[in-house]
Design a protein around this motif. Sequence first.
Motif, short mmCIF file in Angstrom:
data_model
loop_
_atom_site.label_atom_id
_atom_site.label_comp_id
_atom_site.label_asym_id
_atom_site.label_seq_id
_atom_site.Cartn_x
_atom_site.Cartn_y
_atom_site.Cartn_z
N PHE A 1 17.00 -53.12 71.28
CA PHE A 1 15.88 -52.24 71.58
C PHE A 1 15.12 -52.62 72.85
CE2 PHE A 1 16.31 -52.62 66.92
CZ PHE A 1 16.74 -51.34 66.65
N TRP A 2 15.65 -53.55 73.64
CA TRP A 2 14.88 -53.97 74.81
C TRP A 2 14.79 -52.85 75.84
CZ3 TRP A 2 16.58 -54.14 79.84
CH2 TRP A 2 17.95 -54.06 80.06
N ILE A 3 15.80 -52.02 75.96
CA ILE A 3 15.75 -50.91 76.91
C ILE A 3 14.68 -49.91 76.50
CG2 ILE A 3 17.08 -49.02 77.92
CD1 ILE A 3 19.58 -50.69 77.54
N CYS A 4 14.63 -49.62 75.20
CA CYS A 4 13.62 -48.68 74.70
C CYS A 4 12.22 -49.20 74.97
CB CYS A 4 13.85 -48.45 73.20
SG CYS A 4 12.68 -47.32 72.44
N ARG A 5 11.98 -50.47 74.72
CA ARG A 5 10.64 -51.03 74.94
C ARG A 5 10.30 -51.07 76.43
NH1 ARG A 5 12.56 -55.18 71.06
NH2 ARG A 5 11.84 -54.57 68.98
N ALA A 6 11.28 -51.37 77.27
CA ALA A 6 11.02 -51.41 78.71
C ALA A 6 10.68 -50.02 79.24
CB ALA A 6 12.23 -51.99 79.43
N LEU A 7 11.38 -48.99 78.77
CA LEU A 7 11.08 -47.64 79.24
C LEU A 7 9.75 -47.15 78.70
CD1 LEU A 7 14.63 -46.01 78.90
CD2 LEU A 7 13.47 -46.69 81.00
N GLN A 8 9.46 -47.44 77.44
CA GLN A 8 8.17 -47.03 76.88
C GLN A 8 7.01 -47.74 77.58
OE1 GLN A 8 8.57 -47.76 72.68
NE2 GLN A 8 9.71 -45.87 72.30
N ALA A 9 7.21 -48.96 78.02
CA ALA A 9 6.17 -49.66 78.76
C ALA A 9 5.88 -48.99 80.10
CB ALA A 9 6.55 -51.12 78.98
N ARG A 10 6.86 -48.26 80.64
CA ARG A 10 6.69 -47.52 81.89
C ARG A 10 6.25 -46.07 81.65
NH1 ARG A 10 10.60 -51.32 82.67
NH2 ARG A 10 10.72 -52.31 84.73
N GLY A 11 5.93 -45.75 80.40
CA GLY A 11 5.45 -44.40 80.07
C GLY A 11 6.54 -43.37 79.91
N ILE A 12 7.78 -43.79 79.67
CA ILE A 12 8.91 -42.87 79.50
C ILE A 12 9.26 -42.80 78.02
CG2 ILE A 12 11.33 -42.44 80.07
CD1 ILE A 12 10.87 -43.85 82.71
N GLU A 13 9.43 -41.60 77.53
CA GLU A 13 9.80 -41.39 76.13
C GLU A 13 11.26 -41.78 75.93
OE1 GLU A 13 9.58 -37.65 72.94
OE2 GLU A 13 8.79 -37.47 74.99
N CYS A 14 11.52 -42.59 74.90
CA CYS A 14 12.87 -43.10 74.69
C CYS A 14 13.19 -43.09 73.20
CB CYS A 14 13.02 -44.51 75.26
SG CYS A 14 14.70 -45.18 75.14
N TYR A 15 14.44 -42.76 72.87
CA TYR A 15 14.91 -42.73 71.49
C TYR A 15 16.23 -43.50 71.40
CZ TYR A 15 11.55 -38.95 70.90
OH TYR A 15 10.40 -38.19 70.88
N VAL A 16 16.36 -44.25 70.32
CA VAL A 16 17.60 -44.96 70.01
C VAL A 16 18.32 -44.17 68.92
CG1 VAL A 16 18.64 -47.15 69.34
CG2 VAL A 16 16.48 -47.13 70.59
N VAL A 17 19.58 -43.84 69.16
CA VAL A 17 20.33 -42.91 68.32
C VAL A 17 21.33 -43.67 67.47
CG1 VAL A 17 21.80 -40.85 68.34
CG2 VAL A 17 20.03 -41.15 70.09
N ASP A 18 21.47 -43.23 66.23
CA ASP A 18 22.52 -43.76 65.36
C ASP A 18 23.86 -43.20 65.81
OD1 ASP A 18 24.14 -44.67 63.34
OD2 ASP A 18 23.30 -43.39 61.78
N PRO A 19 24.82 -44.02 66.22
CA PRO A 19 26.09 -43.48 66.73
C PRO A 19 26.87 -42.68 65.70
CG PRO A 19 25.84 -45.79 67.33
CD PRO A 19 24.77 -45.48 66.34
N ALA A 20 26.75 -43.05 64.41
CA ALA A 20 27.51 -42.36 63.38
C ALA A 20 26.95 -40.97 63.07
CB ALA A 20 27.53 -43.20 62.10
N SER A 21 25.75 -40.65 63.56
CA SER A 21 25.15 -39.35 63.25
C SER A 21 25.51 -38.27 64.25
CB SER A 21 23.62 -39.50 63.22
OG SER A 21 23.11 -39.81 64.51
N ILE A 22 26.20 -38.60 65.33
CA ILE A 22 26.54 -37.62 66.35
C ILE A 22 27.77 -36.83 65.89
CG2 ILE A 22 27.25 -37.29 68.74
CD1 ILE A 22 25.73 -39.83 69.42
N PRO A 23 27.67 -35.51 65.75
CA PRO A 23 28.84 -34.73 65.30
C PRO A 23 29.93 -34.71 66.35
CG PRO A 23 27.04 -33.27 65.94
CD PRO A 23 26.49 -34.66 65.99
N VAL A 24 31.17 -34.70 65.89
CA VAL A 24 32.33 -34.68 66.79
C VAL A 24 33.24 -33.53 66.39
CG1 VAL A 24 32.24 -37.14 67.28
CG2 VAL A 24 33.59 -36.33 65.34
#
Length: 374
Positions: A86-109
């Motif tokens: 989650f370090w990328i998410c925290r770094a982007l949120q610290a810069r005021g950018i909205e960020c989401y971490v996605v569960d890979p198994a939930s993406i439909p194929v």
Amino acid sequence: MRTDQTFTTGREEPVLAVSLELAAAKWKVALHDGRREKPAVHTVAQPEAAARLQAVLELIEAHKESWLLPAGVRIVVSYEAGQDAFWICRALQARGIECYVVDPASIPVERHRRRAKTDRLDVIKLVINLRAWLRGERDRMHVVHVPSPQDEASRQLMRDRGELQKEVLQHRDRMRKLLATLGCWDEVDHKAFAGRLARNEVKCHDGAPLPPELRERLLRECERLALVTQQLAALEKTRHASLPAPARRRSDDLARLKGIGEVGASRLALELFWREFSNRRQVGACVGLVPQPFYEQEVVKENHRSGPSVPPPCGSAYRVKGRPKAWRKRTLDAAKASICWRRLASCARQHASWFWSHIYRRHICCNPISAFLV
């Protein structure tokens, strides 16, 4: 004709969607503003993590200018959960950018045919699903809850303890099997084994001394075992005092229940109870104990390939597949705790009996631990 892309109208809020496909050597970055048919895909391959993240930010600013987006446009970034945590998410949120971490198994194929799979195609699919998710199509992906830095760091206490215990068993088992190859069944768990080995008192089955090479290897194993045992003892002395105050209070409250010890309470407090659950099924999914339902006809199709399956007309053919194989080992103690609670809670025997007959046997909840914890 493409059906997986939609374009914004003038009344919709402009959103710059950015998706990242993370890898050790390079990242793929896909950017889409909803007004183009295809997203822009770039590759960043800086050797350092901070430089690579800065390159992503520079790509975002460059596309804002080239696509003539307003200065205050909403920027949403997503990437799949993995080894980067989650370090990328925290770094982007610290810069005021909205960020989401996605569960890979939930993406439909697509399952109608074999499909190509590359980092470029994956990042394009991810940014398309992100835009759909922002429009309200919540079935396109599931967002992972990001723990606080303190909660994430505190989990290392019990995980390190588990790894040390595992190493102790590995060293002892390795020495026991090495000795068994020569017919020596000496007890390696005893503390005096290392001294007897150093004095050359450990013999083969016929009384002959051990081969020098094997003896030297066993001595090195004893040294590593002593080091791991010393680290484990030091960790046990400071384990409870090292817990954060909220986790220590939860652990003390859990330890008051029948069937839960201090170690199990600490593991549950650090691994499970910092999360937020809305229902019992979310608890069961977290600990990996949710059964997987399927139809009986689908089993016939899966095993025998005997034509298309037809949904059953009633619930009589509905069966439960059982628990998935990928259990979460760190939270599996919760299931053990529920069983011990039912067996040892003599003061609450009536409540435990009612719970078992009305909840678990009637399948009102997915498993006993779900109702026990919620």
